[in-house]
Write a protein that holds these residues in place. Structure first.
Motif, short mmCIF file in Angstrom:
data_model
loop_
_atom_site.label_atom_id
_atom_site.label_comp_id
_atom_site.label_asym_id
_atom_site.label_seq_id
_atom_site.Cartn_x
_atom_site.Cartn_y
_atom_site.Cartn_z
N ASP A 283 47.68 43.96 47.91
CA ASP A 283 46.80 42.99 48.56
C ASP A 283 45.42 43.04 47.89
OD1 ASP A 283 45.04 41.58 50.17
OD2 ASP A 283 45.81 42.41 52.05
N PRO A 284 45.04 41.98 47.17
CA PRO A 284 43.76 42.00 46.47
C PRO A 284 42.55 42.21 47.38
CG PRO A 284 45.07 40.12 45.76
CD PRO A 284 45.77 40.75 46.93
N LYS A 285 42.57 41.62 48.55
CA LYS A 285 41.43 41.76 49.47
C LYS A 285 41.31 43.21 49.95
CE LYS A 285 39.18 39.96 53.51
NZ LYS A 285 39.35 39.66 54.88
N LEU A 286 42.42 43.79 50.38
CA LEU A 286 42.39 45.18 50.83
C LEU A 286 42.02 46.11 49.69
CD1 LEU A 286 42.90 47.40 52.93
CD2 LEU A 286 45.30 47.38 52.22
N ALA B 138 44.78 53.38 50.75
CA ALA B 138 44.87 52.02 51.26
C ALA B 138 45.76 51.96 52.49
CB ALA B 138 45.40 51.08 50.18
N ALA B 139 46.69 52.88 52.61
CA ALA B 139 47.59 52.89 53.77
C ALA B 139 46.84 53.17 55.07
CB ALA B 139 48.70 53.91 53.58
N SER C 238 52.02 53.92 42.57
CA SER C 238 51.55 54.75 43.70
C SER C 238 50.08 55.14 43.55
CB SER C 238 52.41 55.99 43.83
OG SER C 238 52.27 56.80 42.67
N GLY C 239 49.51 54.97 42.38
CA GLY C 239 48.12 55.32 42.17
C GLY C 239 47.15 54.19 42.45
N ALA D 155 48.84 46.31 42.50
CA ALA D 155 50.24 46.68 42.30
C ALA D 155 51.13 45.48 42.57
CB ALA D 155 50.61 47.83 43.22
N THR D 156 51.72 44.95 41.53
CA THR D 156 52.60 43.78 41.69
C THR D 156 54.01 44.05 41.21
OG1 THR D 156 51.89 42.94 39.54
CG2 THR D 156 50.70 42.13 41.48
#
Length: 68
Positions: free
Chosen positions: A52-55, A2-3, A46-47, A37-38
């Motif tokens: 961000d739900p959209k991303l 995602a990064a 990290s997994g 991840a919240t």
């Protein structure tokens, strides 16, 4: 993944990984972990594909599309 903020790159990864799996005779993958991840203290933070739900949805869709 995602990064990278790049669903096209993640889809490409999924496609390559699926070819590798199939070359080894593996036909099923129990992945990816599609959690939001919240809570940073969560051991599996990290997994995930982030907070961000959209991303996370875009990256997860690309990953699965590549694998299929």
């Amino acid at each position: 993944m995602a990064a990278t903020f790049d669903p096209v790159l993640v889809k490409s990864f999924g496609y390559i990984a699926s070819r590798e799996y199939r070359a080894l005779g593996i036909t099923t993958a129990i992945s990816p972990q599609i959690d939001i991840a919240t809570e940073p203290r969560w051991a599996r933070f990290s997994g995930t594909f982030g907070e961000d739900p959209k991303l996370a949805a875009e990256i997860a869709r690309a990953y699965v599309d590549g694998f299929q």
